[in-house]
Write a protein that holds these residues in place. Structure first.
Motif, PDB file in Angstrom:
ATOM      1  N   ILE A 211       1.014  -1.073  -0.025  1.00  0.00           N
ATOM      2  CA  ILE A 211       0.056   0.033   0.131  1.00  0.00           C
ATOM      3  C   ILE A 211       0.905   1.337  -0.120  1.00  0.00           C
ATOM      4  O   ILE A 211       1.816   1.374   0.730  1.00  0.00           O
ATOM      5  CB  ILE A 211      -0.900  -0.005   1.185  1.00  0.00           C
ATOM      6  CG1 ILE A 211      -1.890  -1.242   1.247  1.00  0.00           C
ATOM      7  CG2 ILE A 211      -1.782   1.597   1.292  1.00  0.00           C
ATOM      8  CD1 ILE A 211      -2.785  -1.169   0.144  1.00  0.00           C
ATOM      9  N   THR A 212       0.627   2.199  -0.910  1.00  0.00           N
ATOM     10  CA  THR A 212       1.396   3.399  -0.818  1.00  0.00           C
ATOM     11  C   THR A 212       0.831   4.783  -0.177  1.00  0.00           C
ATOM     12  O   THR A 212       1.480   5.642   0.024  1.00  0.00           O
ATOM     13  CB  THR A 212       1.729   3.740  -2.296  1.00  0.00           C
ATOM     14  OG1 THR A 212       0.629   4.038  -2.959  1.00  0.00           O
ATOM     15  CG2 THR A 212       2.628   2.616  -2.834  1.00  0.00           C
ATOM     16  N   GLY A 230       4.444   1.015   6.528  1.00  0.00           N
ATOM     17  CA  GLY A 230       5.752   1.041   6.748  1.00  0.00           C
ATOM     18  C   GLY A 230       6.503   2.166   7.067  1.00  0.00           C
ATOM     19  O   GLY A 230       5.526   3.114   7.455  1.00  0.00           O
ATOM     20  N   GLU A 231       7.756   2.457   7.162  1.00  0.00           N
ATOM     21  CA  GLU A 231       8.219   3.447   7.742  1.00  0.00           C
ATOM     22  C   GLU A 231       8.500   4.644   6.715  1.00  0.00           C
ATOM     23  O   GLU A 231       8.551   5.922   7.158  1.00  0.00           O
ATOM     24  CB  GLU A 231       9.755   3.412   7.932  1.00  0.00           C
ATOM     25  CG  GLU A 231       9.938   2.120   9.043  1.00  0.00           C
ATOM     26  CD  GLU A 231       9.481   2.847  10.510  1.00  0.00           C
ATOM     27  OE1 GLU A 231       9.523   3.736  10.775  1.00  0.00           O
ATOM     28  OE2 GLU A 231       8.742   1.991  11.086  1.00  0.00           O
ATOM     29  N   GLU A 232       8.237   4.790   5.657  1.00  0.00           N
ATOM     30  CA  GLU A 232       8.294   5.637   4.595  1.00  0.00           C
ATOM     31  C   GLU A 232       6.979   6.156   4.260  1.00  0.00           C
ATOM     32  O   GLU A 232       6.300   6.210   3.356  1.00  0.00           O
ATOM     33  CB  GLU A 232       8.815   5.212   3.335  1.00  0.00           C
ATOM     34  CG  GLU A 232      10.427   4.924   3.335  1.00  0.00           C
ATOM     35  CD  GLU A 232      11.300   5.708   3.786  1.00  0.00           C
ATOM     36  OE1 GLU A 232      11.110   6.848   3.407  1.00  0.00           O
ATOM     37  OE2 GLU A 232      12.148   5.515   4.495  1.00  0.00           O
ATOM     38  N   ASN A 235       3.672  12.048   4.133  1.00  0.00           N
ATOM     39  CA  ASN A 235       2.277  12.592   4.392  1.00  0.00           C
ATOM     40  C   ASN A 235       1.281  11.507   3.343  1.00  0.00           C
ATOM     41  O   ASN A 235       0.202  11.862   3.186  1.00  0.00           O
ATOM     42  CB  ASN A 235       1.975  14.081   3.630  1.00  0.00           C
ATOM     43  CG  ASN A 235       2.444  13.995   2.416  1.00  0.00           C
ATOM     44  OD1 ASN A 235       3.027  12.943   1.538  1.00  0.00           O
ATOM     45  ND2 ASN A 235       2.048  14.967   1.485  1.00  0.00           N
ATOM     46  N   ARG A 236       1.674  10.317   3.198  1.00  0.00           N
ATOM     47  CA  ARG A 236       0.821   9.276   2.844  1.00  0.00           C
ATOM     48  C   ARG A 236      -0.413   8.799   3.723  1.00  0.00           C
ATOM     49  O   ARG A 236      -0.912   8.005   3.275  1.00  0.00           O
ATOM     50  CB  ARG A 236       1.701   8.127   2.261  1.00  0.00           C
ATOM     51  CG  ARG A 236       2.817   8.613   1.418  1.00  0.00           C
ATOM     52  CD  ARG A 236       2.841   9.294   0.150  1.00  0.00           C
ATOM     53  NE  ARG A 236       1.540   9.586  -0.577  1.00  0.00           N
ATOM     54  CZ  ARG A 236       1.459   8.967  -1.822  1.00  0.00           C
ATOM     55  NH1 ARG A 236       2.224   8.037  -2.348  1.00  0.00           N
ATOM     56  NH2 ARG A 236       0.290   9.198  -2.477  1.00  0.00           N
ATOM     57  N   LEU A 237      -0.359   9.124   4.843  1.00  0.00           N
ATOM     58  CA  LEU A 237      -1.349   8.940   5.764  1.00  0.00           C
ATOM     59  C   LEU A 237      -2.325   9.808   6.200  1.00  0.00           C
ATOM     60  O   LEU A 237      -1.536  10.887   6.707  1.00  0.00           O
ATOM     61  CB  LEU A 237      -0.569   8.101   7.040  1.00  0.00           C
ATOM     62  CG  LEU A 237      -1.524   7.781   8.080  1.00  0.00           C
ATOM     63  CD1 LEU A 237      -2.801   6.831   7.661  1.00  0.00           C
ATOM     64  CD2 LEU A 237      -1.043   7.195   9.372  1.00  0.00           C
ATOM     65  N   VAL A 238      -3.647   9.979   5.969  1.00  0.00           N
ATOM     66  CA  VAL A 238      -4.416  11.049   6.234  1.00  0.00           C
ATOM     67  C   VAL A 238      -5.635  10.551   6.706  1.00  0.00           C
ATOM     68  O   VAL A 238      -6.195   9.507   6.618  1.00  0.00           O
ATOM     69  CB  VAL A 238      -4.743  11.615   4.778  1.00  0.00           C
ATOM     70  CG1 VAL A 238      -5.939  12.820   5.306  1.00  0.00           C
ATOM     71  CG2 VAL A 238      -3.670  12.581   4.296  1.00  0.00           C
TER      72      VAL A 238
END
Length: 309
Positions: A211-212, A230-232, A235-238
């Motif tokens: 998942i990106t 994961g760790e990278e 701002n890919r989580l909202v």
């Protein structure tokens, strides 16, 4: 004008049908003759005092932030609108007082958008808050067609709009929902997955490449989201429901009134890329019942108040 009002914070049963003065129209505002107002969970949360630490309230309060109707009057600095225009608006203001459960509401011109001729009034009224929130979340996560996006709550009010927008953008979308809503997600082009224990394994089976990006419209899923990204994550989580995402590099977002974004969403409806499911409509005097249905979680789609009834 007729309006539903409440004299103090409380439950929906304190709503009363009252006669109050029509709102004034400022230089940069428009007066809308309300045809439809849509119900959102925030309406009864505000009524209960849930946003009191953030927003001043001037009682009596007319609830409601979503509206569609016809321009009745314009301020002198509103060249983009004319009397008679069909418009929709996200009518939230910085003071809780003059909402949309009424025959008239005034809004700043920049909050409103003209409704395309082929978009029905119920859909137009139901779109501003949920559509604006969905669009803001996708913009914040910087969605691209190369992403594999997980939407928590993809069949909900905001989630199903976000899912349609993401699919229209060409993104691969996986959405959590209860099994009874899985067929509905498949019809949108979304791969459904049951939420709850074991979600991470189910998602990895569907998307072995990973998942990106994740957008969360329900809350309570932070650990699962972090494990899948994961760790990278950047701002890919909202999330719109869990401010703790900010402690882990994510973004907690709200939406503000924006006529330009609303225009974009209404055009997407006109193109057939986005639809809004309407559960049922209520007369203005039955607004308390509509709010109780919203609180119960029993609605399967948007609840609309028909102010013309």
């Amino acid at each position: 004008m007729r309006a539903m009002t409440y004299p103090e914070y409380g439950n929906p049963d304190i709503l009363q049908l009252t006669d109050v003065p029509a709102p004034k129209v400022g230089p940069g505002g428009i007066l809308i003759r309300v045809e439809r107002a849509a119900v959102n969970p925030v309406d009864w949360k505000v009524m209960a005092g849930g946003l009191d630490p953030m927003l001043e309230a001037v009682f009596p309060v007319i609830p409601g932030w979503d509206v569609a109707g016809t321009v009745e009057a314009t301020g002198p600095d509103t060249p983009e609108f004319s009397v008679g225009d069909r418009v929709a608006a996200y009518a939230r203001k910085e003071v809780v007082h003059g909402g949309t459960y009424a025959e008239y509401v005034s809004v700043p011109a920049e909050s409103a958008a003209v409704i395309p001729a082929d978009v029905d009034i119920d859909t137009a009224a139901s779109l501003p808050l949920v559509g604006g929130t969905a669009l803001r979340a996708l913009e914040t996560v910087q969605l691209s067609p190369d992403d594999t996006l997980l939407i928590h709550g993809a069949s909900g009010g905001v989630g199903h709009i976000a899912a349609q927008l993401a699919v229209d953008y060409g993104t691969t979308v996986i959405g959590t929902a209860s099994p009874k809503n899985h067929d509905r997600l498949r019809e949108m082009g979304v791969t459904p997955v049951a939420y709850g224990d074991g979600l991470e394994d189910r998602v990895r089976e569907i998307a072995p490449g990973g998942i990106t990006a994740v957008v969360d419209f329900v809350g309570g899923v932070l650990d699962q989201s972090l494990a899948l990204l994961g760790e990278e994550r950047g701002n890919r989580l909202v999330s719109i429901a869990d401010s703790e995402v900010e402690e882990h590099g994510g973004r907690w977002v709200w939406v503000r009134p924006d006529g330009g974004r609303l225009h974009y969403l209404l055009e997407k409806v006109s193109e057939g890329a986005v639809s809004v499911h309407i559960d049922r409509t209520f007369a203005l005097e039955d607004a308390a019942e509509a709010l109780e249905v919203s609180k119960s979680g029993e609605a399967n789609g948007k609840l609309v108040i028909d102010v013309t009834r």
